[in-house]
Write a protein that holds these residues in place. Structure first.
Motif, mmCIF file in Angstrom:
data_model
loop_
_atom_site.group_PDB
_atom_site.id
_atom_site.type_symbol
_atom_site.label_atom_id
_atom_site.label_comp_id
_atom_site.label_asym_id
_atom_site.label_seq_id
_atom_site.Cartn_x
_atom_site.Cartn_y
_atom_site.Cartn_z
ATOM 1 N N ILE A 18 -15.525 7.142 -16.468
ATOM 2 C CA ILE A 18 -15.443 5.679 -16.440
ATOM 3 C C ILE A 18 -14.066 5.188 -16.864
ATOM 4 N N PHE A 19 -13.580 5.687 -17.999
ATOM 5 C CA PHE A 19 -12.371 5.113 -18.588
ATOM 6 C C PHE A 19 -11.070 5.714 -18.071
ATOM 7 N N THR A 20 -11.118 6.896 -17.483
ATOM 8 C CA THR A 20 -9.869 7.508 -17.019
ATOM 9 C C THR A 20 -9.736 7.527 -15.494
ATOM 10 N N ILE A 21 -10.826 7.316 -14.786
ATOM 11 C CA ILE A 21 -10.756 7.322 -13.323
ATOM 12 C C ILE A 21 -11.285 6.020 -12.725
ATOM 13 N N ILE A 22 -12.528 5.678 -13.038
ATOM 14 C CA ILE A 22 -13.151 4.511 -12.406
ATOM 15 C C ILE A 22 -12.467 3.213 -12.829
ATOM 16 N N PHE A 23 -12.271 3.024 -14.130
ATOM 17 C CA PHE A 23 -11.664 1.774 -14.598
ATOM 18 C C PHE A 23 -10.250 1.568 -14.045
ATOM 19 N N PRO A 24 -9.337 2.559 -14.137
ATOM 20 C CA PRO A 24 -8.007 2.357 -13.547
ATOM 21 C C PRO A 24 -8.054 2.106 -12.039
ATOM 22 N N ALA A 25 -8.973 2.793 -11.350
ATOM 23 C CA ALA A 25 -9.080 2.620 -9.897
ATOM 24 C C ALA A 25 -9.548 1.208 -9.548
ATOM 25 N N VAL A 26 -10.550 0.720 -10.264
ATOM 26 C CA VAL A 26 -11.060 -0.635 -10.018
ATOM 27 C C VAL A 26 -10.009 -1.670 -10.396
ATOM 28 N N TRP A 27 -9.315 -1.443 -11.503
ATOM 29 C CA TRP A 27 -8.250 -2.366 -11.929
ATOM 30 C C TRP A 27 -7.190 -2.487 -10.844
ATOM 31 N N PHE A 28 -6.803 -1.364 -10.251
ATOM 32 C CA PHE A 28 -5.767 -1.390 -9.216
ATOM 33 C C PHE A 28 -6.250 -2.139 -7.975
ATOM 34 N N ILE A 29 -7.520 -1.979 -7.641
ATOM 35 C CA ILE A 29 -8.078 -2.703 -6.492
ATOM 36 C C ILE A 29 -8.013 -4.208 -6.730
ATOM 37 N N PHE A 30 -8.379 -4.636 -7.936
ATOM 38 C CA PHE A 30 -8.331 -6.065 -8.253
ATOM 39 C C PHE A 30 -6.897 -6.593 -8.210
ATOM 40 N N ILE A 31 -5.955 -5.789 -8.706
ATOM 41 C CA ILE A 31 -4.547 -6.191 -8.651
ATOM 42 C C ILE A 31 -4.097 -6.322 -7.200
ATOM 43 N N ASP A 32 -4.472 -5.361 -6.381
ATOM 44 C CA ASP A 32 -4.067 -5.372 -4.970
ATOM 45 C C ASP A 32 -4.663 -6.568 -4.235
ATOM 46 N N ILE A 33 -5.927 -6.849 -4.511
ATOM 47 C CA ILE A 33 -6.598 -7.969 -3.842
ATOM 48 C C ILE A 33 -6.121 -9.309 -4.404
ATOM 49 N N GLY A 34 -5.966 -9.354 -5.730
ATOM 50 C CA GLY A 34 -5.656 -10.620 -6.384
ATOM 51 C C GLY A 34 -4.217 -11.077 -6.243
ATOM 52 N N ILE A 35 -3.271 -10.228 -6.668
ATOM 53 C CA ILE A 35 -1.868 -10.663 -6.661
ATOM 54 C C ILE A 35 -0.971 -9.733 -5.856
ATOM 55 N N GLY A 36 -1.572 -8.758 -5.201
ATOM 56 C CA GLY A 36 -0.770 -7.793 -4.451
ATOM 57 C C GLY A 36 0.096 -8.426 -3.389
ATOM 58 N N ARG A 37 -0.455 -9.433 -2.713
ATOM 59 C CA ARG A 37 0.302 -10.077 -1.630
ATOM 60 C C ARG A 37 1.531 -10.822 -2.150
ATOM 61 N N PHE A 38 1.466 -11.239 -3.429
ATOM 62 C CA PHE A 38 2.580 -11.985 -4.006
ATOM 63 C C PHE A 38 3.582 -11.078 -4.725
ATOM 64 N N THR A 39 3.170 -9.849 -4.991
ATOM 65 C CA THR A 39 4.036 -8.942 -5.766
ATOM 66 C C THR A 39 4.173 -7.596 -5.065
ATOM 67 N N LYS A 40 4.418 -7.632 -3.772
ATOM 68 C CA LYS A 40 4.547 -6.387 -3.014
ATOM 69 C C LYS A 40 5.662 -5.503 -3.567
ATOM 70 N N ASN A 41 6.705 -6.140 -4.091
ATOM 71 C CA ASN A 41 7.821 -5.367 -4.628
ATOM 72 C C ASN A 41 7.473 -4.672 -5.938
ATOM 73 N N LEU A 42 6.319 -5.018 -6.514
ATOM 74 C CA LEU A 42 5.912 -4.408 -7.783
ATOM 75 C C LEU A 42 4.708 -3.479 -7.633
ATOM 76 N N MET A 43 4.297 -3.193 -6.408
ATOM 77 C CA MET A 43 3.085 -2.398 -6.223
ATOM 78 C C MET A 43 3.228 -0.984 -6.772
ATOM 79 N N THR A 44 4.434 -0.433 -6.688
ATOM 80 C CA THR A 44 4.639 0.894 -7.279
ATOM 81 C C THR A 44 4.453 0.837 -8.789
ATOM 82 N N VAL A 45 4.932 -0.245 -9.392
ATOM 83 C CA VAL A 45 4.766 -0.422 -10.838
ATOM 84 C C VAL A 45 3.289 -0.567 -11.189
#
Length: 239
Positions: A18-45
């Motif tokens: 949960i805490f080392t695989i699922i949570f980081p994976a879900v967090w990244f999905i939310f970042i990509d969906i939520g602000i990814g379009r506005f911060t494409k230059n920071l997606m690697t970060v």
């Protein structure tokens, strides 16, 4: 054989999943969906951040508690058998490398599928650096597990993660004042600082030789200190 059994035990641990695989994976999905379009230059970060979430959780908290729970057995083995502290470290570090590699593979695959990063040769040095940082954090987790009581680790696990994250968080990218300038100068003494810097340079196609050397130097210096403290703790533990 023991390493394989330990790996299977860890992979069956729901908290690890949960805490080392699922949570980081879900967090990244939310970042990509939520602000990814506005911060494409920071997606690697953002990818690096999600990977570090998993690696820190695995290396500091989960690993530290695992070492703490088993240290009495290993101390007895070191005292009464040819088993050495060095062998103990190497066995556990091998497990950690494999676990961190698993975390990175899953999160990297996710980021590639989401189109956040590209599968190319520039990704390789980043993965290597992340694995190296995972080893560094695992050494810290190992030392914490050896010198701290398990009850303390249960209480201090999350605060420890936050403290480690403070030495990695790139405050200089979004806050600029004298206080955070001092914080950034302190961060430069730790290898985690250079991981985010490397991510930015790799993403922009710049030269990162100097950053690699700074990462290696800080890594080696800290590792020497950690090993010194570890062997001193072992010496006290078997007396």
């Amino acid at each position: 054989m023991i390493n394989l059994i330990n790996l299977k035990t860890v992979l069956r641990n729901k908290r690890f999943l949960i805490f080392t695989i699922i949570f980081p994976a879900v967090w990244f999905i939310f970042i990509d969906i939520g602000i990814g379009r506005f911060t494409k230059n920071l997606m690697t970060v953002w990818f690096i951040t999600s990977a570090l979430m998993g690696i820190i959780g695995n290396s500091i908290v989960t690993f530290g508690k695992r070492v703490g729970n088993s240290k009495e057995y290993y101390l007895i083995a070191i005292k009464t058998t040819p088993y050495s502290p060095f062998k103990w470290i190497m066995d556990d570090m091998l497990q950690q490398v494999l676990l961190n590699l698993l975390i990175l593979c899953i999160l990297t695959l996710e980021a590639i599928i989401l189109g956040a990063i590209s599968l190319n040769l520039s990704l390789l040095p980043l993965i290597i650096v992340l694995l190296s940082l995972g080893m560094y954090l695992s050494f810290i987790g190992f030392l914490i597990g050896v010198i701290c009581k398990v009850d303390l680790l249960d209480m201090a696990g999350f605060p420890l993660m936050c403290v480690v994250a403070l030495f990695i968080t790139p405050f200089y990218t979004f806050v600029q004042n004298k206080f955070f300038d001092v914080v950034t100068d302190i961060q430069k003494l730790f290898p985690g600082y250079y991981v985010i810097k490397l991510a930015n340079v790799i993403q922009n196609g710049g030269s990162y030789d100097k950053l690699i050397w700074l990462f290696v130097i800080t890594f080696v210096v800290h590792l020497a200190i950690i090993l010194f403290l570890f062997f001193r703790a072992i010496k006290k533990g078997i007396q």
